[in-house]
Design an enzyme around this catalytic site. Structure first.
Site, PDB file in Angstrom:
ATOM      1  N   HIS A 124       0.872  -1.045   0.016  1.00  0.00           N
ATOM      2  CA  HIS A 124       0.036   0.025  -0.029  1.00  0.00           C
ATOM      3  C   HIS A 124       0.876   1.169  -0.046  1.00  0.00           C
ATOM      4  O   HIS A 124       2.080   1.071   0.664  1.00  0.00           O
ATOM      5  CB  HIS A 124      -0.809   0.089   0.983  1.00  0.00           C
ATOM      6  CG  HIS A 124      -1.901   1.065   1.363  1.00  0.00           C
ATOM      7  ND1 HIS A 124      -1.748   2.323   1.544  1.00  0.00           N
ATOM      8  CD2 HIS A 124      -3.350   0.979   1.159  1.00  0.00           C
ATOM      9  CE1 HIS A 124      -2.933   3.042   1.627  1.00  0.00           C
ATOM     10  NE2 HIS A 124      -3.782   2.341   1.437  1.00  0.00           N
ATOM     11  N   ASP A 217       2.938  -4.091   7.580  1.00  0.00           N
ATOM     12  CA  ASP A 217       1.719  -3.446   7.612  1.00  0.00           C
ATOM     13  C   ASP A 217       0.615  -4.561   7.694  1.00  0.00           C
ATOM     14  O   ASP A 217       0.246  -5.068   6.676  1.00  0.00           O
ATOM     15  CB  ASP A 217       1.587  -2.711   6.047  1.00  0.00           C
ATOM     16  CG  ASP A 217       0.120  -2.217   5.819  1.00  0.00           C
ATOM     17  OD1 ASP A 217      -0.564  -2.343   6.603  1.00  0.00           O
ATOM     18  OD2 ASP A 217       0.276  -1.416   4.754  1.00  0.00           O
ATOM     19  N   GLN A 220      -4.464  -5.143   6.171  1.00  0.00           N
ATOM     20  CA  GLN A 220      -5.572  -6.324   5.619  1.00  0.00           C
ATOM     21  C   GLN A 220      -5.291  -7.651   6.235  1.00  0.00           C
ATOM     22  O   GLN A 220      -6.160  -8.427   6.098  1.00  0.00           O
ATOM     23  CB  GLN A 220      -5.112  -6.287   4.124  1.00  0.00           C
ATOM     24  CG  GLN A 220      -5.200  -5.085   3.370  1.00  0.00           C
ATOM     25  CD  GLN A 220      -6.684  -4.770   3.274  1.00  0.00           C
ATOM     26  OE1 GLN A 220      -7.618  -5.718   3.319  1.00  0.00           O
ATOM     27  NE2 GLN A 220      -6.984  -3.499   3.161  1.00  0.00           N
ATOM     28  N   LYS A 243     -11.148  -1.078   9.760  1.00  0.00           N
ATOM     29  CA  LYS A 243     -11.207  -2.287   8.806  1.00  0.00           C
ATOM     30  C   LYS A 243     -11.670  -3.545   9.548  1.00  0.00           C
ATOM     31  O   LYS A 243     -11.447  -4.500   9.412  1.00  0.00           O
ATOM     32  CB  LYS A 243      -9.978  -2.886   8.077  1.00  0.00           C
ATOM     33  CG  LYS A 243      -9.464  -1.454   7.008  1.00  0.00           C
ATOM     34  CD  LYS A 243      -8.280  -1.907   6.463  1.00  0.00           C
ATOM     35  CE  LYS A 243      -7.510  -0.586   5.633  1.00  0.00           C
ATOM     36  NZ  LYS A 243      -8.134  -0.090   4.702  1.00  0.00           N
ATOM     37  N   CYS A 408      -4.709   2.499  -3.731  1.00  0.00           N
ATOM     38  CA  CYS A 408      -3.288   2.920  -3.066  1.00  0.00           C
ATOM     39  C   CYS A 408      -2.456   1.934  -3.041  1.00  0.00           C
ATOM     40  O   CYS A 408      -1.509   1.858  -2.480  1.00  0.00           O
ATOM     41  CB  CYS A 408      -3.574   3.228  -1.622  1.00  0.00           C
ATOM     42  SG  CYS A 408      -4.424   4.771  -1.579  1.00  0.00           S
TER      43      CYS A 408
END
Length: 468
Positions: A124, A217, A220, A243, A408
């Site tokens: 991202h 990261d 997700q 999220k 992104c």
């Protein structure tokens, strides 16, 4: 329902959906990789906190003390969910992006001339642009040359090229930054292998450790996968609660306690200072985690977000009964594992159905791994002769909330030669149904065939780009 059974057949989807407002509106929500829907309990929790609304850490009133307790308990719940040793390893920010930037600024003064940062083409923008800016915009102003290196991925499978990654990591690699799961390809890199490569670099950190730091990261990854930061061995992990069922405004940075203890804060000012320890000749910072909590925090957001984790366990294990939501009851690691494994199984079931049915649409190309077990619960695609933005607009007309653009994940789109850099994406979460997957795919098939499906399932002739 047996809470220990991770089979999708045991998922009580009707009971889960009863906690949400959007089904009554007839919405088919398939943009969950961007933001999930908040359960009604969390919205009501916001309202219930209003009568005792006050600031924290700086008041003697009953309301201030009670809200301070709930606020600090929120840190404990987040640490439990991640398997962190304690709240001292948790810092809260507005989102994943800000949490990653906090790592950048905390490490800023440690970079030496000739160092490098290694990240990947899967990232991202929030896990590439800050490091690009660090190396190209910020450090050169201080006379330091630091490279930003990018590891490739396989364009056919979407898998990270581990050999290329290994070739980029050397004894001058201070930091390796890797996504836990791509928000475009759905790829889940083998983080244990990435950790091993970072550990073997030989880079000498200021505290004497000879290894590269690893930043994951997890935006997700965390919402649909059991995550244990100690088992993972990550030095830093960031994710966002928007999220993960909670409303917008709260992101998490986990970091090893000794790194937070030794690093400089990202933000300075009130509430990150040791009580009364401000002098003309210097300032003493407060204890962890408050050293990283300058100013008035998002108090209600933090409390509600932590309760989202508790509600997540209830939705996954006993959706008709609340065992953890609204309580301070400790949650055992095995309970979290069972809950997240059940969520993973349901998401995988939905994704497999979407992959199978999308493949039948003429001219459609799916990006990323073909096996649902090797990806997160999203599917991005393009259709020959159709603009992805037009497809998303047409899906919206049919009552399906998809997403188009580069998500992104601009580097990956460019790497695949997509011009313009964009794709259409369907993404699923624990409250979606197989029938909603079918509604989305059927609507897309009708659009590609030259018909525009309107809400209610009726097809009408289409004129315009979506019907070319």
């Amino acid at each position: 329902m047996n809470p220990t059974d991770t089979s999708s057949a045991e998922w009580d989807i009707a009971a889960v959906r009863d906690h949400f407002l959007f089904p009554a509106e007839g919405r088919v929500v398939t943009n969950n990789a961007a933001s999930t829907q908040p359960p009604r309990e969390l919205l009501e929790l916001y309202r219930s906190l209003a009568p005792g609304y006050e600031n924290v850490h700086r008041g003697q009133s009953d309301a201030s003390r009670e809200l301070t307790r709930l606020f600090e308990d929120a840190y404990d719940t987040i640490a439990q969910f991640l398997g962190a040793p304690s709240r001292r390893s948790v810092a809260l920010y507005r989102n994943t992006t800000e949490a990653i930037n906090a790592v950048l600024y905390s490490l800023l003064t440690e970079f030496r001339d000739g160092d490098n940062v290694v990240t990947t083409m899967l990232e991202h923008n929030s896990n590439y642009v800050p490091w690009s800016a660090l190396c190209r915009d910020i450090l050169p102003r201080f006379g330091r040359r630091v490279d930003c290196r990018l590891a490739r991925f396989d364009p056919e499978t979407g898998e990270l090229d581990l050999e290329h990654l290994a070739s980029l990591i050397d004894a001058r690699t201070k930091l390796v930054c890797c996504t836990g799961a791509s928000n475009f390809l759905g790829t889940r890199p083998p983080l244990e292998t990435v950790r091993d490569l970072a550990d073997a670099s030989g880079y000498v950190q200021p505290n004497g450790e000879e290894r590269s730091y690893l930043l994951v990261d997890g935006a997700q990854l965390v919402p649909g996968t059991f995550t244990d930061v100690q088992a993972l061995g990550a030095d830093y992990l960031a994710f966002s609660f928007h999220k993960l069922l909670a409303p917008f405004g709260v992101g998490v940075l986990y970091a090893r306690e000794h790194l937070l203890e030794s690093s400089l804060p990202f933000l300075y000012g009130g509430d990150m200072i040791a009580e009364g320890r401000v002098f003309p000749g210097g300032v003493e910072y407060g204890p962890l985690p408050w050293k990283y909590a300058a100013g008035t925090p998002n108090i209600l957001g933090a409390i509600v977000s932590a309760q989202a984790l508790r509600l997540l366990h209830d939705l996954a294990l006993t959706p008709t009964q609340a065992h953890y939501f609204g309580t301070g009851r400790p949650i055992e690691r095995e309970t979290t594992r069972r809950a997240m494994d059940r969520i993973s199984a349901w998401n995988r079931h939905l994704t497999a159905r979407a992959l199978e049915r999308l493949e039948a649409i003429p001219g459609l190309t799916i990006y990323g791994p073909g096996d649902a077990a090797r990806r997160t619960s999203l599917v991005a695609f393009t259709v020959a002769g159709h603009d992805s933005g037009d497809l998303a607009h047409a899906l919206n007309d049919a009552g399906v909330e998809a997403r188009a653009g580069c998500h992104c994940a601009t580097l990956a789109h460019h790497a695949l030669g997509l011009t313009p850099a964009g794709s259409c994406r369907l993404s699923f979460y624990l409250y979606n149904t197989p029938e909603e997957v079918d509604v989305a795919v059927d609507a897309l098939a009708a659009i590609v065939a030259g018909r525009r499906r309107v809400r209610g399932g009726r097809d009408v002739p289409v004129v315009g780009p979506a019907g070319r």
